[in-house]
Design a protein around this motif. Structure first.
Motif, PDB file in Angstrom:
ATOM      1  N   GLY A  57      39.034  18.506  28.456  1.00  0.00           N
ATOM      2  CA  GLY A  57      39.958  17.759  29.298  1.00  0.00           C
ATOM      3  C   GLY A  57      40.736  16.740  28.484  1.00  0.00           C
ATOM      4  N   PRO A  58      41.922  16.300  28.975  1.00  0.00           N
ATOM      5  CA  PRO A  58      42.746  15.305  28.257  1.00  0.00           C
ATOM      6  C   PRO A  58      41.989  13.993  28.060  1.00  0.00           C
ATOM      7  CG  PRO A  58      43.992  16.351  30.034  1.00  0.00           C
ATOM      8  CD  PRO A  58      42.550  16.750  30.223  1.00  0.00           C
ATOM      9  N   LYS A  59      42.227  13.353  26.905  1.00  0.00           N
ATOM     10  CA  LYS A  59      41.538  12.101  26.595  1.00  0.00           C
ATOM     11  C   LYS A  59      42.406  11.247  25.693  1.00  0.00           C
ATOM     12  CE  LYS A  59      36.977  14.281  26.846  1.00  0.00           C
ATOM     13  NZ  LYS A  59      37.519  15.586  27.314  1.00  0.00           N
ATOM     14  N   HIS A  60      42.265   9.938  25.810  1.00  0.00           N
ATOM     15  CA  HIS A  60      42.937   9.053  24.856  1.00  0.00           C
ATOM     16  C   HIS A  60      42.009   8.794  23.665  1.00  0.00           C
ATOM     17  CE1 HIS A  60      40.522   5.674  26.368  1.00  0.00           C
ATOM     18  NE2 HIS A  60      40.897   6.002  27.595  1.00  0.00           N
ATOM     19  N   GLY A  61      42.561   8.199  22.619  1.00  0.00           N
ATOM     20  CA  GLY A  61      41.825   8.067  21.366  1.00  0.00           C
ATOM     21  C   GLY A  61      40.509   7.338  21.487  1.00  0.00           C
ATOM     22  N   TYR A  62      40.496   6.203  22.188  1.00  0.00           N
ATOM     23  CA  TYR A  62      39.257   5.432  22.275  1.00  0.00           C
ATOM     24  C   TYR A  62      38.211   6.141  23.128  1.00  0.00           C
ATOM     25  CZ  TYR A  62      40.794   1.434  19.605  1.00  0.00           C
ATOM     26  OH  TYR A  62      41.197   0.619  18.574  1.00  0.00           O
ATOM     27  N   GLU A  63      38.662   6.981  24.055  1.00  0.00           N
ATOM     28  CA  GLU A  63      37.706   7.780  24.817  1.00  0.00           C
ATOM     29  C   GLU A  63      37.019   8.792  23.899  1.00  0.00           C
ATOM     30  OE1 GLU A  63      37.576  10.344  28.998  1.00  0.00           O
ATOM     31  OE2 GLU A  63      39.486   9.684  28.147  1.00  0.00           O
ATOM     32  N   GLY A  92      50.912  21.244  16.055  1.00  0.00           N
ATOM     33  CA  GLY A  92      51.028  21.930  17.341  1.00  0.00           C
ATOM     34  C   GLY A  92      49.710  22.238  18.024  1.00  0.00           C
ATOM     35  N   LEU A  93      48.622  21.635  17.556  1.00  0.00           N
ATOM     36  CA  LEU A  93      47.298  21.904  18.138  1.00  0.00           C
ATOM     37  C   LEU A  93      47.027  21.041  19.369  1.00  0.00           C
ATOM     38  CD1 LEU A  93      45.254  22.090  14.823  1.00  0.00           C
ATOM     39  CD2 LEU A  93      46.238  23.980  16.136  1.00  0.00           C
ATOM     40  N   VAL A  94      47.641  19.879  19.427  1.00  0.00           N
ATOM     41  CA  VAL A  94      47.499  18.990  20.585  1.00  0.00           C
ATOM     42  C   VAL A  94      48.864  18.415  20.924  1.00  0.00           C
ATOM     43  CG1 VAL A  94      45.124  18.369  19.941  1.00  0.00           C
ATOM     44  CG2 VAL A  94      47.031  16.896  19.258  1.00  0.00           C
ATOM     45  N   SER A  95      48.980  17.890  22.119  1.00  0.00           N
ATOM     46  CA  SER A  95      50.188  17.163  22.525  1.00  0.00           C
ATOM     47  C   SER A  95      49.742  15.893  23.229  1.00  0.00           C
ATOM     48  CB  SER A  95      51.052  18.018  23.453  1.00  0.00           C
ATOM     49  OG  SER A  95      50.334  18.342  24.635  1.00  0.00           O
ATOM     50  N   HIS A  96      50.670  14.985  23.475  1.00  0.00           N
ATOM     51  CA  HIS A  96      50.267  13.757  24.158  1.00  0.00           C
ATOM     52  C   HIS A  96      51.307  13.346  25.196  1.00  0.00           C
ATOM     53  CE1 HIS A  96      53.052  11.451  21.526  1.00  0.00           C
ATOM     54  NE2 HIS A  96      53.021  10.587  22.528  1.00  0.00           N
ATOM     55  N   THR A  97      50.822  12.588  26.168  1.00  0.00           N
ATOM     56  CA  THR A  97      51.686  11.936  27.142  1.00  0.00           C
ATOM     57  C   THR A  97      51.293  10.469  27.184  1.00  0.00           C
ATOM     58  OG1 THR A  97      50.137  12.491  28.922  1.00  0.00           O
ATOM     59  CG2 THR A  97      51.991  14.009  28.551  1.00  0.00           C
ATOM     60  N   THR A 106      46.557  22.233  23.108  1.00  0.00           N
ATOM     61  CA  THR A 106      47.598  23.215  23.383  1.00  0.00           C
ATOM     62  C   THR A 106      47.006  24.626  23.274  1.00  0.00           C
ATOM     63  OG1 THR A 106      48.248  23.365  21.070  1.00  0.00           O
ATOM     64  CG2 THR A 106      49.328  21.656  22.413  1.00  0.00           C
ATOM     65  N   ASP A 107      47.838  25.612  23.580  1.00  0.00           N
ATOM     66  CA  ASP A 107      47.380  27.000  23.442  1.00  0.00           C
ATOM     67  C   ASP A 107      47.025  27.302  21.989  1.00  0.00           C
ATOM     68  OD1 ASP A 107      47.713  27.460  26.126  1.00  0.00           O
ATOM     69  OD2 ASP A 107      49.717  28.344  25.922  1.00  0.00           O
ATOM     70  N   ALA A 108      47.801  26.727  21.063  1.00  0.00           N
ATOM     71  CA  ALA A 108      47.498  26.941  19.642  1.00  0.00           C
ATOM     72  C   ALA A 108      46.151  26.322  19.279  1.00  0.00           C
ATOM     73  CB  ALA A 108      48.604  26.352  18.778  1.00  0.00           C
ATOM     74  N   GLY A 109      45.843  25.165  19.864  1.00  0.00           N
ATOM     75  CA  GLY A 109      44.557  24.531  19.624  1.00  0.00           C
ATOM     76  C   GLY A 109      43.408  25.361  20.166  1.00  0.00           C
ATOM     77  N   ARG A 110      43.596  25.933  21.356  1.00  0.00           N
ATOM     78  CA  ARG A 110      42.549  26.788  21.930  1.00  0.00           C
ATOM     79  C   ARG A 110      42.343  28.044  21.079  1.00  0.00           C
ATOM     80  NH1 ARG A 110      45.277  25.030  26.616  1.00  0.00           N
ATOM     81  NH2 ARG A 110      43.966  23.608  27.858  1.00  0.00           N
ATOM     82  N   ALA A 111      43.437  28.559  20.535  1.00  0.00           N
ATOM     83  CA  ALA A 111      43.331  29.739  19.679  1.00  0.00           C
ATOM     84  C   ALA A 111      42.513  29.412  18.434  1.00  0.00           C
ATOM     85  CB  ALA A 111      44.723  30.231  19.294  1.00  0.00           C
ATOM     86  N   GLU A 112      42.719  28.228  17.866  1.00  0.00           N
ATOM     87  CA  GLU A 112      41.925  27.844  16.683  1.00  0.00           C
ATOM     88  C   GLU A 112      40.457  27.694  17.051  1.00  0.00           C
ATOM     89  OE1 GLU A 112      41.505  24.217  13.438  1.00  0.00           O
ATOM     90  OE2 GLU A 112      43.496  24.973  13.956  1.00  0.00           O
ATOM     91  N   LEU A 113      40.197  27.139  18.236  1.00  0.00           N
ATOM     92  CA  LEU A 113      38.804  27.023  18.683  1.00  0.00           C
ATOM     93  C   LEU A 113      38.141  28.389  18.768  1.00  0.00           C
ATOM     94  CD1 LEU A 113      38.524  24.331  21.534  1.00  0.00           C
ATOM     95  CD2 LEU A 113      37.378  24.340  19.310  1.00  0.00           C
ATOM     96  N   ARG A 114      38.847  29.366  19.318  1.00  0.00           N
ATOM     97  CA  ARG A 114      38.278  30.707  19.437  1.00  0.00           C
ATOM     98  C   ARG A 114      38.019  31.318  18.061  1.00  0.00           C
ATOM     99  NH1 ARG A 114      42.165  31.036  23.633  1.00  0.00           N
ATOM    100  NH2 ARG A 114      43.613  32.165  22.256  1.00  0.00           N
TER     101      ARG A 114
END
Length: 210
Positions: free
Chosen positions: A21-27, A58-63, A74-82
């Motif tokens: 799930g989405p998280k900020h840095g200190y979390e 391109g592995l993560v993005s932020h808001t 991101t999808d690229a990050g999930r692909a690396e996890l797999r």
């Protein structure tokens, strides 16, 4: 940084946490600290540069939310996890072993500190009892520390004991500094050592307030 996160493995674990799930840095820092039972926590200077590099790749993005950057995988990050699923499983195993080692070390240190404080408190209580029995007359007691004995009589005893305590405090501090200078401490080891010193100080505060 703790040794289990060498060679890009921290990046892999951050992806694993963000996949939950989405998280900020200190979390992310707090989650890692909890995973290591509070005995290791990466600094902001360790986490944020990695998040920035992962975002550039391109592995993560932020808001932005509440003045904080909230990161998500991101999808690229999930692909690396797999692709690195086997490596992630090995990392989880290494983390469990590391946590067990840190917990064992912390328990051993805690037991040693408790034992030393019990011995010291017993000696101080004995000295107090002998002082009360002696009233205004001369009294005799032994001050023991780490197997070293010294004896004193009358009003000079307390001062000599305090002088000895002061010398040992200075020697202790000097030896700790020397050990730190000579050791190649990891970030985790440095934080663990700091917590040991904090715990020892808390124990001594309780001792002298009792």
């Amino acid at each position: 940084m703790t040794a289990v996160f060498s060679h890009g493995r921290l990046r892999l674990y951050l992806l694993k946490l963000l996949d939950e799930g989405p998280k900020h840095g200190y979390e992310l820092i707090r989650l890692l600290e909890n995973r290591f039972l509070g005995l290791y926590a990466p600094s902001a200077g360790t986490i944020y540069p990695r998040l920035q590099r992962m975002e550039a790749e391109g592995l993560v993005s932020h808001t932005a939310s509440g003045g904080r950057k909230v990161y998500e995988i991101t999808d690229a990050g999930r692909a690396e996890l797999r692709q690195r699923a086997g490596e992630l499983a090995a990392l989880e195993s290494d983390i469990r072993a590391s946590v067990e080692d840190l917990a064992t070390l912390a328990n051993e240190i805690q037991d040693e500190v408790r034992g030393s404080v019990r011995d010291l408190k017993r000696e101080l209580n004995q000295a107090t009892r002998e002082t009360r029995r002696g009233g205004g007359r001369e009294y005799h007691w032994e001050f023991q520390w780490g197997g070293a004995n010294s004896s004193a009589r009358g009003g000079a005893a307390s001062g000599e004991a305090l002088d000895e305590l002061e010398r040992r405090i200075e020697a202790f501090a000097a030896e700790v500094r020397q050990l730190v200078r000579n050791a190649r401490l990891t970030e985790g080891q440095a934080r663990t050592a700091a917590r040991v010193l904090d715990a020892s100080l808390v124990t001594l505060r309780r001792l002298f307030r009792s």
